[in-house]
Each structure stands twice: as structure tokens, then as C-alpha cells.
Design an enzyme around this catalytic site. Structure first.
Site, PDB file in Angstrom:
ATOM      1  N   LYS A   1     140.319 -20.598  85.155  1.00  0.00           N
ATOM      2  CA  LYS A   1     141.347 -21.376  84.458  1.00  0.00           C
ATOM      3  C   LYS A   1     141.279 -21.137  82.949  1.00  0.00           C
ATOM      4  CE  LYS A   1     139.684 -25.147  86.358  1.00  0.00           C
ATOM      5  NZ  LYS A   1     138.704 -24.576  87.299  1.00  0.00           N
TER       6      LYS A   1
ATOM      7  N   HIS B   1     139.513 -20.622 115.543  1.00  0.00           N
ATOM      8  CA  HIS B   1     139.970 -22.006 115.620  1.00  0.00           C
ATOM      9  C   HIS B   1     141.367 -22.137 114.996  1.00  0.00           C
ATOM     10  CE1 HIS B   1     139.201 -26.495 115.344  1.00  0.00           C
ATOM     11  NE2 HIS B   1     140.174 -26.348 114.452  1.00  0.00           N
ATOM     12  N   GLU B   2     141.504 -21.667 113.784  1.00  0.00           N
ATOM     13  CA  GLU B   2     142.794 -21.782 113.099  1.00  0.00           C
ATOM     14  C   GLU B   2     143.873 -20.973 113.808  1.00  0.00           C
ATOM     15  OE1 GLU B   2     143.413 -23.956 110.835  1.00  0.00           O
ATOM     16  OE2 GLU B   2     141.338 -24.547 110.512  1.00  0.00           O
TER      17      GLU B   2
ATOM     18  N   THR C   1     137.068 -20.538  88.724  1.00  0.00           N
ATOM     19  CA  THR C   1     138.128 -19.704  89.278  1.00  0.00           C
ATOM     20  C   THR C   1     138.984 -19.055  88.194  1.00  0.00           C
ATOM     21  OG1 THR C   1     139.374 -21.754  89.610  1.00  0.00           O
ATOM     22  CG2 THR C   1     138.354 -20.764  91.551  1.00  0.00           C
TER      23      THR C   1
HETATM   24  P1  ADP Z   1     137.102 -22.138  84.983  1.00  0.00           P
HETATM   25  O1  ADP Z   1     137.716 -22.422  83.639  1.00  0.00           O
HETATM   26  O2  ADP Z   1     138.118 -22.135  86.087  1.00  0.00           O
HETATM   27  O3  ADP Z   1     135.928 -22.981  85.326  1.00  0.00           O
HETATM   28  P2  ADP Z   1     136.365 -19.674  83.759  1.00  0.00           P
HETATM   29  O4  ADP Z   1     137.684 -19.211  83.271  1.00  0.00           O
HETATM   30  O5  ADP Z   1     135.471 -20.325  82.771  1.00  0.00           O
HETATM   31  O6  ADP Z   1     136.564 -20.631  84.985  1.00  0.00           O
HETATM   32  O7  ADP Z   1     135.624 -18.451  84.456  1.00  0.00           O
HETATM   33  C1  ADP Z   1     134.314 -18.081  84.106  1.00  0.00           C
HETATM   34  C2  ADP Z   1     134.156 -16.590  84.098  1.00  0.00           C
HETATM   35  O8  ADP Z   1     134.317 -16.058  85.425  1.00  0.00           O
HETATM   36  C3  ADP Z   1     135.200 -15.863  83.293  1.00  0.00           C
HETATM   37  O9  ADP Z   1     134.854 -15.821  81.947  1.00  0.00           O
HETATM   38  C4  ADP Z   1     135.208 -14.481  83.936  1.00  0.00           C
HETATM   39  O10 ADP Z   1     134.110 -13.708  83.502  1.00  0.00           O
HETATM   40  C5  ADP Z   1     134.959 -14.806  85.385  1.00  0.00           C
HETATM   41  N1  ADP Z   1     136.234 -14.900  86.132  1.00  0.00           N
HETATM   42  C6  ADP Z   1     136.741 -16.016  86.725  1.00  0.00           C
HETATM   43  N2  ADP Z   1     137.899 -15.738  87.322  1.00  0.00           N
HETATM   44  C7  ADP Z   1     138.171 -14.436  87.089  1.00  0.00           C
HETATM   45  C8  ADP Z   1     139.254 -13.567  87.435  1.00  0.00           C
HETATM   46  N3  ADP Z   1     140.293 -14.001  88.152  1.00  0.00           N
HETATM   47  N4  ADP Z   1     139.200 -12.287  87.015  1.00  0.00           N
HETATM   48  C9  ADP Z   1     138.150 -11.845  86.277  1.00  0.00           C
HETATM   49  N5  ADP Z   1     137.120 -12.617  85.926  1.00  0.00           N
HETATM   50  C10 ADP Z   1     137.090 -13.896  86.320  1.00  0.00           C
HETATM   51  N1  ALA Z   2     140.801 -29.849 110.396  1.00  0.00           N
HETATM   52  C1  ALA Z   2     141.442 -28.616 110.005  1.00  0.00           C
HETATM   53  C2  ALA Z   2     141.815 -27.843 111.229  1.00  0.00           C
HETATM   54  O1  ALA Z   2     141.180 -27.990 112.219  1.00  0.00           O
HETATM   55  C3  ALA Z   2     140.518 -27.829 109.165  1.00  0.00           C
HETATM   56  O2  ALA Z   2     142.742 -27.069 111.202  1.00  0.00           O
HETATM   57 ZN    ZN Z   3     141.481 -27.760 113.891  1.00  0.00          ZN
END
Ligand code: ADP
Ligand code: ALA
Ligand code: ZN
Length: 476
Positions: free
Chosen positions: A72, A291-292, A70
Site C-alpha cells: 500500500k 472443496h471450493e 501488500t
Molecule cells: P504496506 O504499506 O501494504 O504494509 P509496503 O508498501 O510497506 O506494504 O511494502 C513493504 C515492501 O514490500 C515494499 O517496500 C516492497 O519492497 C515490497 N513489496 C510489497 N508489495 C510489492 C509489490 N506489489 N511489488 C514489489 N514490491 C512489493
Molecule cells: N467457508 C468457506 C467455504 O467453505 C471458506 O467456501
Molecule cells: Zn465450504
């Protein structure tokens, strides 16, 4: 990357050291909140005087938590890039297989280099590999090597002076298992959480990565389309997908990457992901949204239920499909009256009832809700004295505890039938409301499908203000 055999040979190569990092916040798409929070460190690294002259104790470190991929590491690097400082990094998992005594000495080295090269950023990825709570470790004693490595990190963090311009960031996807000692003031006392991106976030991440390849599709259209096709993707999956599409196009000898290449790439990435975590099909996504929305509508209109703060249909791995946070309607409640219990049970049934009202069939997704409702109703009958039939008696759940007399077969039958009666009553209350508010459920669910995350303001916009006072208005 040198393995364990490099140890002792070259001190400088025991960890990654990067200077002149070109990555900037503009390369990190989405996660606006995380960027705002991390800005504090950039200001500190760039203008320490501003903090020092006021006597402010500057934050030393932050935990960046979120699923793998994501961004980090990317965010930590961009922080170094924006501040124009060197970046030292190491991964917690590398410490796990090391020889006795190597972990602590490597940590000492890492921090000594950080101090020497200050201002700088130290990044410890996968810190959970070292910083797992001692109580959560396996039986038979903890891992001494890990524990002494963790202690060394804590010692180093505590040893900084206010004038040391070193910021320590740590990444993890398991913030829940971390030793609380890591989070004490002066250590990693900031917590920045990074979720999988929303539809809008994915659009922006696609836009960042599409710059690297040749395509002549309309960008606005392309990013929107790709974001819609990739719920559950993390940034790394998106980067992977864009590159994969370019590879597919190259294999065909195409001179630019077009939609069909992206479609193939997405399929391939999803194929890889399915083994790892949940990626919802469009139908499943619809079900989760309705559902939500059912829960959210109940929370809005039942006076004693909890109004929604935030609801999301972005899967969070480990089987959780949707997720919602509610504002307790009556503040921090220690005592619940019958109205509150009934409204909460009715709201908990709202997910299933909405599925019934909108689809031909229902899913297994409400099982956790039923568990909660059954437990609430059982407590009303056996513990709270709220069933006229059972009276004011506390019925012990676990007969082995023998605190009170175990009850007879006929009492057990009465308990069953009373629990059933109460749950049915809550169900009827819920079904009556949701039948009347079917249109509103649709509004919320469709908005949820397009935005994936809704907050309280969205509900106010869609439904008007909640017809009941909120907790703050009748707080003591
Ligand atoms: P983590 O450390 O959370 O596991 P990384 O920072 O290593 O993730 O992410 C891997 C690659 O994914 C990054 O080098 C980039 O190319 C891409 N990436 C992840 N998140 C983003 C973002 N928010 N914007 C642009 N590229 C992203
Ligand atoms: N159990 C959670 C809900 O139903 C996901 O809202
Ligand atoms: Zn529920």
C-alpha cells in the site's frame, strides 16, 4: 524519526517529507487493477486543467486497504513518483500516544504543508488507528484525542478547493472498522483494495526484487518456482525472502544466489509467518481447492443455486482459507422457494462432498458450511412451514422470548428429525451431482491450484456456458 520529544521544536520534521521520489509503477508488481484505479490521481496531478476545464469534481482521496506488506505504501509512493510530486506521510498509530491537542495540530500542519507544496500527495498509513468508527470503540466513552484528530482530518478534507492539487491517500488493513464519515463524497471516496498476490503476482514481485541481487538462474524458471513455493506471501515477505537468500549465500561465501539459498530463505520466512497468519501446506491447498471447486460446480449446475463470480484459495488471514463470491441466481431475492432453498443447501454441502469424493479422509474445513445448512433447514421446518410433519406453525427459537408457546419434547424431536431429513436430502442431491461431475470438479480444482483465483470466465472456459439462464435474464 523524531519521537514525541521532537514536538514543537521542528515543525518540518513532524512528518516524513520526500521529494524526487524515484519509485515508479514498474517497481510495483502485480496489482494491475489497483494501478489502473490510482492512475486517475496521477492524471489529475499531472494535468489538472483537463479536469478543471470540464468542471469535473476531482476525487480527493482514496483508502488503500489490504493486509500488511501488500504494497500500500509502495503504491502511494509510486503514485507520487509517477506524478513527479512530493510525498508527505504520517502513520495513524503515531497519533495514538500523543499528548492532548497534539493530534489535531499535527494534522493541521501536515495539511498546511501539503497545500503549500501542492501539487503533492499526503499519505496517512494505518488510518484505522485514528479513524475507527465511533460506535466500534470501547465502552466508557471514546478516546477524545483520537476523535478530535479524526475530526481535524475531516475538516481539512472538506476545506480543500477544487483547485487545490492535493491528493490524500490512506492505508489500512481494517477497512471494516473505519468511520463511515471518512468515506463520504469529497473525502476518501475511492476504495482501492489490494489482496495478497496470486501466483502470477508473486512471480512478478519476485522478478522485481531479483533484479537487486546476483543470481544466474534462468529468470522465468526461477520466478515461477519461487512463486509456487510461497502461497500466502505478501510483497513484503517476498522482498524479505530475496534479501534473506542473498544473506544465506553471503554467509556461505558464494558468489551468486542459487536455488538452495532461496529454499532456505523461504523456510525461514515461513517460520516467521506461521506465527502471524495462515500459510497452507501443499496438501491443505489441495484440499481447499477441491472443496471450493465442489461449491463452484454445484453453483454451476444446480439451477437455483448461485453461479460463481470469483473463487480464491489465497488465505486471507484470520482463519479464512478459501473464499468465493457468487452471483445470486435469482437476483436480489426476498422470497425463497423450496427449490431455491434446496439448491442452496446442496451447494453449501458441495465443499465437504467434494472432499469425500477425492480424498481418503475429510477435514474440519466444512464446519461453517454445516452451520449454514443447519440453520437453513431449521428455518424451513420451524419458520417457513415447509415440513408437512410440523405444519404451518412458527416455532419460537428462544423459549425465553415466550412470543409463542414453547414446544413440547415430542415436537422438539420432530423438529430434529425433520431438519435431519431435509439436510440428508440436500446431501443426496449434492452427492448425486458431484459424483456425476467428478471430472469437472477436477478440472476446476486443478486450474484453481495453478492460478489460485478463478473468475466466471474461467468457469465458462472450463465447463461451457452455465446451462441455466442467469439473473439478468429473468430480472423484472
Ligand atoms: P504496506 O504499506 O501494504 O504494509 P509496503 O508498501 O510497506 O506494504 O511494502 C513493504 C515492501 O514490500 C515494499 O517496500 C516492497 O519492497 C515490497 N513489496 C510489497 N508489495 C510489492 C509489490 N506489489 N511489488 C514489489 N514490491 C512489493
Ligand atoms: N467457508 C468457506 C467455504 O467453505 C471458506 O467456501
Ligand atoms: Zn465450504
Amino acid at each position: 524519526q523524531n519521537g514525541i520529544f521532537g514536538i514543537g521544536k521542528s515543525r518540518a520534521r513532524r512528518f516524513n517529507h520526500e521529494t524526487d521520489i524515484k519509485i515508479k509503477f514498474s517497481d510495483v508488481a502485480g496489482m494491475d487493477e489497483a494501478k489502473v484505479e490510482i492512475m486517475e490521481f496521477v492524471s489529475f496531478l499531472k494535468q489538472p486543467e483537463r479536469f478543471q476545464k470540464l468542471g469535473a469534481k476531482i476525487p480527493r482521496g482514496a483508502i488503500l486497504s489490504g493486509p500488511p506488506g501488500t504494497g500500500k505504501t509502495l503504491l502511494a509512493k509510486a503514485t507520487a513518483g509517477e506524478s513527479g510530486v512530493p510525498f508527505f506521510s504520517v502513520s495513524g498509530s503515531e497519533f495514538v500516544e500523543m499528548f492532548v491537542g497534539v493530534g489535531p495540530s499535527r494534522v493541521r500542519d501536515l495539511f498546511a504543508n501539503g497545500r503549500k507544496n501542492a501539487p503533492c500527495i499526503i499519505f496517512i498509513d494505518e488510518i484505522d488507528a485514528i479513524g475507527k468508527s465511533r460506535s466500534k470503540q470501547n465502552f466508557g466513552g471514546g478516546n477524545d484525542e483520537r476523535e478530535s484528530t479524526l475530526n481535524q482530518i475531516l475538516t481539512e478534507m472538506d476545506g480543500f478547493n477544487t483547485s487545490d492539487q492535493v491528493v490524500v491517500l490512506a492505508g489500512t488493513n481494517r477497512p471494516d472498522v473505519l468511520d463511515k464519515a471518512l468515506m463520504r463524497p469529497g473525502r476518501f471516496d475511492r476504495h482501492i483494495s489490494i489482496d495478497r498476490p496470486t501466483m502470477e503476482g508473486r512471480k512478478q514481485i519476485f522478478a522485481v526484487h531479483l533484479k537487486k541481487i546476483v543470481t544466474d538462474e534462468n529468470m522465468e524458471y526461477l520466478t515461477g518456482r519461487l512463486a509456487a513455493l510461497t502461497p500466502g506471501f505478501a510483497g513484503a515477505d517476498i522482498a524479505n525472502c530475496v534479501n534473506e537468500a542473498a544473506l544465506v549465500a553471503a554467509r556461505e561465501n558464494a558468489d551468486r544466489v542459487v536455488m538452495k539459498h532461496f529454499e532456505q530463505a523461504i523456510e525461514r520466512v515461513i517460520g516467521g509467518l506461521e506465527k502471524k497468519s495462515v500459510v497452507l501446506t501443499p496438501e491443505e491447498k489441495r484440499t481447499v481447492a477441491y472443496h471450493e471447486a465442489g461449491h463452484a460446480i454445484c453453483g454451476w449446475y444446480f439451477r437455483w443455486a448461485d453461479p460463481l463470480l470469483k473463487v480464491s484459495i489465497i488465505p486471507r488471514g484470520q482463519g479464512a482459507l478459501g473464499y468465493a463470491q457468487y452471483l445470486p441466481a435469482s437476483g436480489d431475492t426476498y422470497l425463497l422457494n423450496v427449490n431455491q432453498l434446496m439448491d442452496r443447501m446442496a451447494m453449501t454441502l458441495g465443499g465437504r462432498v467434494s472432499e469425500e469424493l477425492h480424498f481418503e479422509t475429510v477435514t474440519s474445513g466444512a464446519s461453517d458450511d454445516f452451520n449454514k445448512v443447519t440453520r437453513m433447514a431449521t428455518a424451513m421446518v420451524t419458520k417457513f412451514g415447509m415440513s408437512p410433519k410440523l405444519g404451518h406453525i412458527y416455532y419460537e427459537e428462544d423459549p425465553q422470548q415466550m412470543l409463542h408457546k414453547p414446544f413440547s419434547e415430542s415436537t422438539a424431536r420432530d423438529i430434529d428429525s425433520e431438519v435431519r431429513r431435509i439436510v440428508n436430502e440436500a446431501y443426496k442431491q449434492c452427492r448425486d451431482l458431484l459424483t456425476e461431475k467428478k471430472k469437472e470438479i477436477g478440472l476446476v480444482a486443478e486450474e484453481l491450484l495453478s492460478k489460485e483465483v478463478l473468475g466466471r470466465e474461467d468457469l465458462i472456459r472450463l465447463l461451457g456456458p452455465r446451462p441455466w439462464p442467469d439473473s439478468d435474464e429473468f430480472a423484472k
